[in-house]
Scaffold this motif. Structure first.
Motif, PDB file in Angstrom:
ATOM      1  N   GLY A   1       0.806  -1.213   0.000  1.00 13.14           N
ATOM      2  CA  GLY A   1       0.000   0.000   0.000  1.00 13.14           C
ATOM      3  C   GLY A   1       0.839   1.262   0.000  1.00 13.14           C
ATOM      4  N   GLN A   2       2.115   1.169   0.373  1.00 14.54           N
ATOM      5  CA  GLN A   2       3.023   2.301   0.319  1.00 14.54           C
ATOM      6  C   GLN A   2       3.872   2.219  -0.959  1.00 14.54           C
ATOM      7  OE1 GLN A   2       5.208   1.774   3.962  1.00 14.54           O
ATOM      8  NE2 GLN A   2       3.669   2.799   5.216  1.00 14.54           N
ATOM      9  N   THR A   3       4.324   3.361  -1.449  1.00 12.61           N
ATOM     10  CA  THR A   3       5.077   3.410  -2.701  1.00 12.61           C
ATOM     11  C   THR A   3       6.290   4.311  -2.544  1.00 12.61           C
ATOM     12  OG1 THR A   3       3.031   3.144  -3.971  1.00 12.61           O
ATOM     13  CG2 THR A   3       4.965   3.916  -5.172  1.00 12.61           C
ATOM     14  N   LEU A   4       7.422   3.852  -3.049  1.00 15.08           N
ATOM     15  CA  LEU A   4       8.621   4.689  -3.082  1.00 15.08           C
ATOM     16  C   LEU A   4       8.497   5.667  -4.250  1.00 15.08           C
ATOM     17  CD1 LEU A   4      11.378   2.015  -2.392  1.00 15.08           C
ATOM     18  CD2 LEU A   4      10.653   3.837  -0.854  1.00 15.08           C
ATOM     19  N   THR A   5       8.534   6.944  -3.953  1.00 16.63           N
ATOM     20  CA  THR A   5       8.364   7.970  -4.986  1.00 16.63           C
ATOM     21  C   THR A   5       9.658   8.697  -5.306  1.00 16.63           C
ATOM     22  OG1 THR A   5       7.657   9.486  -3.233  1.00 16.63           O
ATOM     23  CG2 THR A   5       5.933   8.333  -4.456  1.00 16.63           C
ATOM     24  N   CYS A   6      10.760   8.258  -4.743  1.00 12.21           N
ATOM     25  CA  CYS A   6      12.047   8.906  -4.981  1.00 12.21           C
ATOM     26  C   CYS A   6      13.146   7.849  -4.886  1.00 12.21           C
ATOM     27  CB  CYS A   6      12.277  10.007  -3.947  1.00 12.21           C
ATOM     28  SG  CYS A   6      13.958  10.635  -3.859  1.00 12.21           S
ATOM     29  N   PRO A   7      14.075   7.814  -5.829  1.00 10.07           N
ATOM     30  CA  PRO A   7      15.173   6.836  -5.747  1.00 10.07           C
ATOM     31  C   PRO A   7      16.012   7.040  -4.483  1.00 10.07           C
ATOM     32  CG  PRO A   7      15.084   7.838  -7.922  1.00 10.07           C
ATOM     33  CD  PRO A   7      14.150   8.620  -7.058  1.00 10.07           C
ATOM     34  N   ALA A   8      16.407   5.941  -3.875  1.00 13.20           N
ATOM     35  CA  ALA A   8      17.227   6.006  -2.666  1.00 13.20           C
ATOM     36  C   ALA A   8      18.638   6.477  -3.007  1.00 13.20           C
ATOM     37  CB  ALA A   8      17.284   4.642  -1.994  1.00 13.20           C
TER      38      ALA A   8
END
Length: 720
Positions: A64-71
């Motif tokens: 349900g959560q999404t990474l919106t920026c590259p680590a």
């Protein structure tokens, strides 16, 4: 001249259902050039060691959560920083197993990207153009964030550039067909806005790349019509923010790439150095439509330096770190090493003088290929002189046809006329782009040969291969055509000079070579060095006390039983493995296969197509080579075409992996497997002993020597 080397797979991809997205959001370097952090477009961050091609750690946010920026990796604190759901900043260390239990902070505005230069502090760029240092932002996560951009303006790309004393956040935006460039200096805090010159209506840049050189930031951008432009901004004299005023930004055309009839959809251009640009997703000038390539272009001389066909769909993504290109294609993320020597006119035209070793090989062999094909048994020196004289005479009297005219002539002219004009064209020095011309000539010759069974020009194709401006990606049907026409000499040349032969084609050559009879192989004219090597190898008898690389064919393993010892003592005749199981010319061709570059994962499936008889025969030949290499009296002839011991052992392992079950159940392979087992054990034992020696030498190296030693001293060194 720039070069692309044999690549390898870093990881698999899970592209979107519509195949428009590779599934990778970003790739960033970690502690050094051999470690990268890969962030996918959904939930996962993975740390890879590039040289080992394996993941070291992986972290995933909750469903349900999404990474919106590259680590990114903060080398100061040895922590990773990423953003989920646009507003939640997450920070964790490598030993943390769960992201949900690591530090996180929610900010008041949506984040576009976190950037971190090597040795610097992470910088947060917000979607509305504001910039904050990470530490100052985390001291008050809910602090108000100003809006720098106008309401209809949106960021399309961003990066960080480090100069001698400062850091710049650079980002581009789009608004109603206009493209703007922002330069944000962090210390002191200043912002400058520029407007890029408009292209044709409806065209916006597909990709951006920035570099810093000579006190200037250079922005490179690619349009869908194939034009690559550069804009230069001086880092000196940047003034403070002047509101919405945008300064005009001049540009210069660097490249006009061929795009065919349509427009580019997924392409990217990446700056490699001051004169070279890597481009992906743009058609190769010598290839047909529908094929995706990775190319290196020289912007100083407008020449194509290297090209490599990429299997599967191209997504328009490309990263460059430490002389390695990271490119997602199909369902694979590949790493392609590259080299870009200093740009010069000689290197751009392929005329740069190579190292002395290469010079000693190529010039003496090139003139003799045509004579070898026609089986002229002339003296090498006299042959070269005759060919040189004939070439000079022809070049003086031949009509000066252009490259395009020769291409048209190839389609309809007789074989003799085609060979004459191609040779004349190659002998002249006025070809503007040798690499592109050679690729077009080879493709046209191969195309007509495939359509017309009566047409074939082996000497012309051999000359084109010898220019070293041709590779498999440029003319993918050349090797298969040579196999179809049983032109094994041309196959040998391609295996020697093509750095990018696919594993499927390598196995096709192997199958053809090992299937033909020794009588048929003996009628083939081959490259002299490869034949000379096998002649010297077969002429030597195995020494009774030979011991090299930790193996002696007459030595017994220490753990053999008494029955096995007695059985071996009864064998007094010459073992069959000391006799070459294939003929001279067939062995020379097999050696070319052994020296061809490959990737294990791609080669193994094709090796399974070999029959058990061919596998046993090939293993017997590899065993013969190994035993010969193990002789103490065997000289390592580096000047001749010969496989290395490592290559021999690697192919033994590959064949056993691909056919182990079949070999175990094949009666005639029983003795062969036992013999292979013995010398594999000897290699393991050798490596083990070398490891002990290495440890002892390391201990000796650690010992501190006394600064003052008398005239007479005794030291006792104990090795454990």
């Amino acid at each position: 001249m720039a070069a692309l080397y044999e690549g390898y797979t870093l990881c698999g991809l899970a592209p979107a259902q519509n195949l428009s997205n590779s599934g990778i959001q970003g790739i960033e370097t970690e502690r050094d050039s051999d470690y990268v952090v890969v962030t996918d477009t959904t939930r996962s961050v993975t740390l890879y060691k590039v040289s080992d091609q394996k993941p070291l750690s992986s972290w995933t946010v909750k469903q349900g959560q999404t990474l919106t920026c590259p680590a990114v990796y903060n080398s100061q604190t040895k922590e990773y920083v990423a953003v989920s759901d646009s507003k939640v900043i997450r920070i964790w260390k490598e030993e943390d197993l769960l992201l949900d239990k690591a530090f996180k902070a929610t900010v008041s505005s949506d984040v576009w990207r976190v950037h971190c230069a090597a040795g610097g502090e992470p910088v947060v760029l917000f979607q509305r153009g504001a910039v904050r240092l990470l530490d100052s932002l985390l001291s008050a996560p809910q602090q108000p964030i100003e809006e720098v951009l106008s309401p209809e303006e949106a960021i399309s790309w961003s990066t960080i550039v480090v100069t001698e004393t400062q850091q710049f956040i650079i980002f581009t935006t789009e608004q109603k067909g206009d493209t703007f460039l922002y330069l944000q200096r962090l210390n002191p805090n200043t912002l400058q806005r520029y407007r890029l010159e408009r292209q044709e209506p409806g065209l916006t840049p597909l990709s951006f790349s920035a570099s810093y050189r000579d006190k200037h930031i250079r922005l490179l951008y690619l349009y869908s019509n194939g034009n690559v432009y550069q804009s230069v901004v001086s880092v000196r004299g940047l003034v403070a923010d002047e509101g919405t005023q945008a300064l005009p930004l001049p540009r210069s055309l660097q490249l006009g790439l061929p795009v065919g009839d349509g427009q580019l959809e997924a392409a990217s251009a990446q700056v490699l150095d001051e004169a070279h640009v890597a481009v992906v997703g743009v058609p190769h000038p010598s290839a047909g439509a529908g094929k995706d390539f990775l190319c290196i272009w020289n912007t100083n001389f407008q020449t194509l330096q290297a090209g490599k066909e990429m299997a599967g769909k191209i997504y328009g993504q490309l990263w460059s770190y430490s002389n390695k290109l990271f490119i997602p294609h199909g369902k694979t993320l590949s790493v392609i090493p590259y080299e870009c020597p200093k740009s010069s006119l000689a290197s751009a035209l392929g005329k740069l003088r190579q190292a002395k070793i290469e010079e000693s090989k190529a010039p003496t062999l090139v003139p003799s290929w045509n004579n070898i094909l026609h089986e002229e048994k002339a003296h090498p020196s006299r042959t070269a002189e005759t060919r040189k004289t004939r070439t000079t005479r022809k070049s003086q009297s031949a009509s000066s046809l252009t490259s395009d005219q020769v291409l048209e002539l190839i389609k309809t002219a007789p074989i003799e006329e085609v060979q004459k004009e191609v040779e004349g064209l190659l002998s002249r020095m006025d070809i503007q782009d040798l690499q592109t011309s050679v690729g077009q000539l080879a493709s046209t010759l191969v195309s007509r040969s495939l359509d017309d069974p009566a047409f074939y020009t082996p000497s012309s194709l051999a000359q084109l291969v010898h220019t070293r401006c041709l590779c498999h990606s440029v003319c993918p049907d050349l090797v298969l055509l040579a196999l179809e026409r049983k032109d094994y000499f041309l196959c040998q040349l391609c295996l020697q000079f093509f750095p990018d032969i696919p594993e499927a084609v390598t196995c096709a050559c192997l199958k053809a070579f090992i299937s033909m009879s020794d009588a048929d192989a003996g009628q083939v004219s081959l490259e002299p060095d490869s034949v000379s090597f096998m002649e010297s190898l077969m002429a030597r008898e195995l020494g009774p006390a030979g011991l090299q690389n930790g193996f002696s064919p007459n030595a017994m393993d220490e753990d053999h039983s008494d029955d096995t010892r007695a059985e071996n003592k009864e064998k007094t005749s010459t073992p069959p493995e000391q006799i070459c199981p294939v003929g001279l010319y067939k062995a020379a061709l097999l050696n070319e296969v052994l020296q061809t570059a490959y990737s294990d994962s791609f080669l193994l499936p094709h090796l399974k197509d070999l029959s058990s008889q061919h596998v046993v025969l090939f293993l017997q030949y590899l065993q013969f080579l190994y035993l010969k290499y193990s002789q103490e009296s065997f000289p390592q002839m580096h000047g001749l075409r010969s496989p290395s011991l490592t290559q021999i052992m690697d192919w033994v392992c590959l064949l056993l992996d691909a056919h182990f079950t079949v070999l175990v159940m094949t009666p005639e392979a029983k003795g062969l497997l036992k013999s292979l087992h013995s010398f594999v054990k000897s290699q393991v034992r050798l490596v083990s002993e070398l490891g002990k020696i290495e440890g002892s030498l390391q201990e000796l190296n650690k010992m501190k020597t006394k600064k003052e030693v008398g005239k007479y001293s005794i030291e006792i060194i104990e090795l454990f």
